[in-house]
Design a protein around this motif. Structure first.
Motif, PDB file in Angstrom:
ATOM      1  N   ARG A  43       0.818  -1.241  -0.033  1.00 34.32           N
ATOM      2  CA  ARG A  43      -0.295  -0.298   0.400  1.00 34.32           C
ATOM      3  C   ARG A  43       0.671   1.387   0.315  1.00 34.32           C
ATOM      4  O   ARG A  43       1.684   1.419   0.912  1.00 34.32           O
ATOM      5  CB  ARG A  43      -0.867   0.547   1.118  1.00 34.32           C
ATOM      6  CG  ARG A  43      -1.242  -1.562   1.076  1.00 34.32           C
ATOM      7  CD  ARG A  43      -3.009  -0.337   1.688  1.00 34.32           C
ATOM      8  NE  ARG A  43      -4.078  -2.113   1.748  1.00 34.32           N
ATOM      9  CZ  ARG A  43      -4.746  -1.885   0.931  1.00 34.32           C
ATOM     10  NH1 ARG A  43      -5.174  -1.013   0.957  1.00 34.32           N
ATOM     11  NH2 ARG A  43      -5.796  -3.098   1.922  1.00 34.32           N
ATOM     12  N   ILE A  44       0.451   2.262  -0.959  1.00 35.45           N
ATOM     13  CA  ILE A  44       1.443   3.283  -1.308  1.00 35.45           C
ATOM     14  C   ILE A  44       0.812   4.754   0.112  1.00 35.45           C
ATOM     15  O   ILE A  44      -0.584   5.079  -0.707  1.00 35.45           O
ATOM     16  CB  ILE A  44       1.446   3.575  -2.497  1.00 35.45           C
ATOM     17  CG1 ILE A  44       2.452   2.902  -3.343  1.00 35.45           C
ATOM     18  CG2 ILE A  44       1.892   5.113  -2.497  1.00 35.45           C
ATOM     19  CD1 ILE A  44       2.442   3.331  -4.604  1.00 35.45           C
ATOM     20  N   TYR A  45       1.178   4.782   0.923  1.00 35.08           N
ATOM     21  CA  TYR A  45       0.161   6.071   1.810  1.00 35.08           C
ATOM     22  C   TYR A  45       1.484   7.323   1.761  1.00 35.08           C
ATOM     23  O   TYR A  45       2.591   7.683   2.117  1.00 35.08           O
ATOM     24  CB  TYR A  45      -0.313   5.884   2.511  1.00 35.08           C
ATOM     25  CG  TYR A  45      -0.157   7.008   3.973  1.00 35.08           C
ATOM     26  CD1 TYR A  45      -2.223   6.896   3.638  1.00 35.08           C
ATOM     27  CD2 TYR A  45       0.362   7.512   5.253  1.00 35.08           C
ATOM     28  CE1 TYR A  45      -2.447   8.413   4.639  1.00 35.08           C
ATOM     29  CE2 TYR A  45      -0.690   8.505   5.427  1.00 35.08           C
ATOM     30  CZ  TYR A  45      -1.693   8.788   5.330  1.00 35.08           C
ATOM     31  OH  TYR A  45      -2.672   9.953   6.134  1.00 35.08           O
ATOM     32  N   ARG A  46       1.205   8.347   1.071  1.00 38.38           N
ATOM     33  CA  ARG A  46       2.374   9.641   0.730  1.00 38.38           C
ATOM     34  C   ARG A  46       3.332   9.440   0.295  1.00 38.38           C
ATOM     35  O   ARG A  46       4.665   9.259   1.362  1.00 38.38           O
ATOM     36  CB  ARG A  46       2.175   9.831   2.365  1.00 38.38           C
ATOM     37  CG  ARG A  46       1.138  10.788   3.040  1.00 38.38           C
ATOM     38  CD  ARG A  46       1.028  11.368   4.013  1.00 38.38           C
ATOM     39  NE  ARG A  46      -0.567  12.480   4.595  1.00 38.38           N
ATOM     40  CZ  ARG A  46      -0.405  12.878   5.411  1.00 38.38           C
ATOM     41  NH1 ARG A  46       0.339  13.165   5.765  1.00 38.38           N
ATOM     42  NH2 ARG A  46      -1.920  13.925   5.251  1.00 38.38           N
ATOM     43  N   GLY A  47       2.808   8.511  -0.493  1.00 42.42           N
ATOM     44  CA  GLY A  47       4.462   7.923  -0.846  1.00 42.42           C
ATOM     45  C   GLY A  47       5.743   7.160  -0.173  1.00 42.42           C
ATOM     46  O   GLY A  47       6.573   6.846  -0.634  1.00 42.42           O
ATOM     47  N   VAL A  48       5.212   5.953   0.130  1.00 42.02           N
ATOM     48  CA  VAL A  48       5.804   5.279   1.522  1.00 42.02           C
ATOM     49  C   VAL A  48       4.895   4.445   1.904  1.00 42.02           C
ATOM     50  O   VAL A  48       3.713   4.395   1.318  1.00 42.02           O
ATOM     51  CB  VAL A  48       5.672   5.811   3.340  1.00 42.02           C
ATOM     52  CG1 VAL A  48       6.549   4.251   3.733  1.00 42.02           C
ATOM     53  CG2 VAL A  48       6.402   7.289   2.956  1.00 42.02           C
TER      54      VAL A  48
END
Length: 118
Positions: A43-48
């Motif tokens: 999962r990508i959240y704010r680029g992480v």
């Protein structure tokens, strides 16, 4: 009669739905499910990117007459298959009986409208 359960990728659900309709399978249920397998989704959240231990899938549940099992399985395979790990599974389970609540009809006839039968 058989119950066919298919666990598929969420991204393939619309393709599977269309393929089932083309195969004249007009009634089925589906559920959003989670499972654990060899494939992992990030999962990508704010680029992480975060690795998750559970995988989101769709469970499609269909009860069909014996004569419709193969065309249903072919429709599922054709629409859900990508060739990559994590495509899912199809299970075929025997069904002892079915009852149409509205009329009380039992067996195969409860699965379809007789007036539409050719």
């Amino acid at each position: 009669m058989k119950k066919i359960e298919a666990i598929i990728r969420r991204t393939k659900f619309e393709d599977v739905k269309d393929a089932l309709m083309e195969a004249d399978i007009e009634w089925f249920s589906y559920y959003e499910v989670r499972g654990v397998g060899k494939s992992r989704q990030g999962r990508i959240y704010r680029g992480v990117v975060y690795d998750t231990s559970s995988i989101e899938r769709i469970l499609v549940s269909i009860v069909v007459r014996d004569k419709n099992v193969e065309k249903t399985v072919k429709a599922l395979l054709g629409a859900a298959q990508t060739g990559e790990i994590g495509d899912g599974r199809i299970f075929i389970i025997p069904v002892e009986d079915s009852i149409r609540i509205r009329t009380g009809e039992r067996g195969d006839i409860a699965l379809y409208n007789a007036e539409r039968e050719k």
